[in-house]
Scaffold this motif. Structure first.
Motif, PDB file in Angstrom:
ATOM      1  N   PRO A 112      55.945  40.461  11.591  1.00 30.34           N
ATOM      2  CA  PRO A 112      57.056  40.151  10.447  1.00 30.34           C
ATOM      3  C   PRO A 112      58.113  41.203  10.117  1.00 30.34           C
ATOM      4  N   ARG A 113      59.304  40.688   9.780  1.00 32.81           N
ATOM      5  CA  ARG A 113      60.330  41.565   9.442  1.00 32.81           C
ATOM      6  C   ARG A 113      61.232  40.494   8.698  1.00 32.81           C
ATOM      7  N   SER A 114      62.190  41.085   8.047  1.00 31.28           N
ATOM      8  CA  SER A 114      63.180  40.236   7.328  1.00 31.28           C
ATOM      9  C   SER A 114      63.985  39.438   8.199  1.00 31.28           C
ATOM     10  N   GLY A 115      64.161  38.102   8.141  1.00 30.30           N
ATOM     11  CA  GLY A 115      64.597  37.117   9.008  1.00 30.30           C
ATOM     12  C   GLY A 115      63.671  36.681  10.044  1.00 30.30           C
ATOM     13  N   GLY A 116      62.492  36.862   9.926  1.00 31.95           N
ATOM     14  CA  GLY A 116      61.494  36.181  10.747  1.00 31.95           C
ATOM     15  C   GLY A 116      60.378  36.981  11.311  1.00 31.95           C
ATOM     16  N   ILE A 117      59.657  36.191  12.330  1.00 35.00           N
ATOM     17  CA  ILE A 117      58.512  36.858  12.901  1.00 35.00           C
ATOM     18  C   ILE A 117      58.797  37.304  14.479  1.00 35.00           C
ATOM     19  N   LEU A 118      58.725  38.288  14.924  1.00 35.42           N
ATOM     20  CA  LEU A 118      59.229  38.480  16.244  1.00 35.42           C
ATOM     21  C   LEU A 118      57.943  39.107  17.162  1.00 35.42           C
ATOM     22  N   ASN A 119      58.401  39.485  18.376  1.00 33.20           N
ATOM     23  CA  ASN A 119      57.285  40.233  19.348  1.00 33.20           C
ATOM     24  C   ASN A 119      57.980  41.500  19.962  1.00 33.20           C
ATOM     25  N   LEU A 120      57.272  42.185  20.822  1.00 27.89           N
ATOM     26  CA  LEU A 120      57.884  43.370  21.296  1.00 27.89           C
ATOM     27  C   LEU A 120      58.914  43.219  22.311  1.00 27.89           C
ATOM     28  N   ALA A 121      59.064  42.018  22.882  1.00 28.05           N
ATOM     29  CA  ALA A 121      59.958  41.615  23.691  1.00 28.05           C
ATOM     30  C   ALA A 121      61.225  41.301  22.890  1.00 28.05           C
ATOM     31  N   ASP A 122      61.315  40.755  21.822  1.00 32.20           N
ATOM     32  CA  ASP A 122      62.325  40.707  20.953  1.00 32.20           C
ATOM     33  C   ASP A 122      63.045  42.065  20.382  1.00 32.20           C
ATOM     34  N   HIS A 123      62.143  43.002  20.126  1.00 35.50           N
ATOM     35  CA  HIS A 123      62.576  44.267  19.677  1.00 35.50           C
ATOM     36  C   HIS A 123      62.946  45.142  20.892  1.00 35.50           C
ATOM     37  N   ALA A 124      62.514  44.805  22.126  1.00 44.02           N
ATOM     38  CA  ALA A 124      63.106  45.674  23.239  1.00 44.02           C
ATOM     39  C   ALA A 124      64.317  44.949  23.462  1.00 44.02           C
ATOM     40  N   ILE A 125      64.739  43.775  23.211  1.00 40.20           N
ATOM     41  CA  ILE A 125      66.061  43.236  23.427  1.00 40.20           C
ATOM     42  C   ILE A 125      67.024  43.844  22.509  1.00 40.20           C
ATOM     43  N   GLU A 126      66.558  43.954  21.312  1.00 43.63           N
ATOM     44  CA  GLU A 126      67.520  44.618  20.198  1.00 43.63           C
ATOM     45  C   GLU A 126      67.831  45.908  20.622  1.00 43.63           C
ATOM     46  N   ILE A 127      66.945  46.763  21.167  1.00 36.91           N
ATOM     47  CA  ILE A 127      66.990  48.111  21.515  1.00 36.91           C
ATOM     48  C   ILE A 127      68.056  47.943  22.829  1.00 36.91           C
ATOM     49  N   GLY A 128      67.818  47.176  23.707  1.00 35.13           N
ATOM     50  CA  GLY A 128      68.791  47.006  25.059  1.00 35.13           C
ATOM     51  C   GLY A 128      70.254  46.965  24.562  1.00 35.13           C
ATOM     52  N   VAL A 129      70.436  45.816  23.396  1.00 42.64           N
ATOM     53  CA  VAL A 129      71.657  45.475  22.969  1.00 42.64           C
ATOM     54  C   VAL A 129      72.307  46.762  22.313  1.00 42.64           C
ATOM     55  N   LEU A 130      71.578  47.643  21.581  1.00 45.20           N
ATOM     56  CA  LEU A 130      72.357  48.601  20.917  1.00 45.20           C
ATOM     57  C   LEU A 130      72.570  49.729  21.655  1.00 45.20           C
ATOM     58  N   LEU A 131      71.598  49.920  22.927  1.00 45.81           N
ATOM     59  CA  LEU A 131      72.044  50.922  23.764  1.00 45.81           C
ATOM     60  C   LEU A 131      73.287  50.502  24.512  1.00 45.81           C
ATOM     61  N   LEU A 132      73.450  49.114  24.896  1.00 48.93           N
ATOM     62  CA  LEU A 132      74.787  48.787  25.474  1.00 48.93           C
ATOM     63  C   LEU A 132      75.857  48.775  24.667  1.00 48.93           C
ATOM     64  N   ILE A 133      75.946  48.617  23.559  1.00 51.58           N
ATOM     65  CA  ILE A 133      76.880  48.915  22.659  1.00 51.58           C
ATOM     66  C   ILE A 133      77.395  50.458  22.814  1.00 51.58           C
ATOM     67  N   ILE A 134      76.048  51.191  22.575  1.00 52.15           N
ATOM     68  CA  ILE A 134      76.580  52.775  22.716  1.00 52.15           C
ATOM     69  C   ILE A 134      77.264  52.983  23.939  1.00 52.15           C
ATOM     70  N   TYR A 135      76.778  52.413  25.155  1.00 56.47           N
ATOM     71  CA  TYR A 135      77.512  52.580  26.435  1.00 56.47           C
ATOM     72  C   TYR A 135      78.969  52.236  26.511  1.00 56.47           C
ATOM     73  N   VAL A 136      79.174  51.087  25.828  1.00 54.00           N
ATOM     74  CA  VAL A 136      80.464  50.555  25.805  1.00 54.00           C
ATOM     75  C   VAL A 136      81.262  51.559  25.071  1.00 54.00           C
ATOM     76  N   VAL A 137      80.801  51.808  23.829  1.00 53.33           N
ATOM     77  CA  VAL A 137      81.636  52.754  23.081  1.00 53.33           C
ATOM     78  C   VAL A 137      81.913  54.057  23.863  1.00 53.33           C
ATOM     79  N   VAL A 138      80.787  54.715  24.292  1.00 56.26           N
ATOM     80  CA  VAL A 138      80.998  56.014  24.789  1.00 56.26           C
ATOM     81  C   VAL A 138      81.973  55.802  26.253  1.00 56.26           C
ATOM     82  N   SER A 139      81.625  54.732  26.924  1.00 59.74           N
ATOM     83  CA  SER A 139      82.746  54.635  28.067  1.00 59.74           C
ATOM     84  C   SER A 139      84.206  54.525  27.532  1.00 59.74           C
ATOM     85  N   TRP A 140      84.508  53.690  26.542  1.00 62.21           N
ATOM     86  CA  TRP A 140      85.683  53.444  26.062  1.00 62.21           C
ATOM     87  C   TRP A 140      86.456  54.860  25.660  1.00 62.21           C
ATOM     88  N   TRP A 141      85.508  55.635  24.856  1.00 61.97           N
ATOM     89  CA  TRP A 141      85.861  56.971  24.381  1.00 61.97           C
ATOM     90  C   TRP A 141      86.081  57.805  25.517  1.00 61.97           C
TER      91      TRP A 141
END
Length: 145
Positions: A112-141
């Motif tokens: 459980p967390r704000s906004g719903g109940i998730l699992n480890l795969a959901d959290h891994a996807i969130e981490i992956g999206v965050l790392l993808l955003i960082i990758y795009v920003v760093v590449s752009w920079w």
């Protein structure tokens, strides 16, 4: 190699945790384990319980997503530890939830967390999206300087 290691670890931990939750925690039961609240629900939709009943469609989407990522990794110039980590988390999470959707018609959620109940795969996807955003920003920079 980093991509495969992360994807496999995410997949194994996700499936193991869901298996243990299905065995030891009744549906809608809330327990505390080492001070962490866990609530077992089964979700036949997507994150947040949206689009209930379409689990198998989302399972097919997960398979397609994995195929696209594998294609991008093979044919694009996106290289390095950051993008490999991002794609590893994304693919491990997609496979973890995709397997549940295709085999069971629903996903086991329990964190459980704000906004719903998730699992480890959901959290891994969130981490992956965050790392993808960082990758795009760093590449752009890098391209700008």
């Amino acid at each position: 190699m980093l991509f495969y290691v992360i994807a496999i670890i995410v997949f194994v931990l996700d499936q193991l945790s869901k298996y243990l939750v299905r065995i030891y925690i009744d549906i809608n039961e809330n327990i505390s384990l080492w001070g962490i609240s866990l609530t077992h629900i089964e979700n036949s939709g997507m994150a947040g319980g949206l689009f209930q009943g379409y689990a198998r469609l989302f399972g097919v989407a997960a398979v397609m997503f994995v195929i696209v990522v594998l294609y991008i990794r093979r044919n694009e110039e996106m290289k390095g530890a950051l993008i490999d980590s991002s794609f590893g988390f994304l693919v491990g999470g997609a496979i973890g939830n995709g397997i549940d959707r295709l085999l069971f018609g629903q996903v086991t959620d329990f964190i459980p967390r704000s906004g719903g109940i998730l699992n480890l795969a959901d959290h891994a996807i969130e981490i992956g999206v965050l790392l993808l955003i960082i990758y795009v920003v760093v590449s752009w920079w890098k391209d700008k300087h």
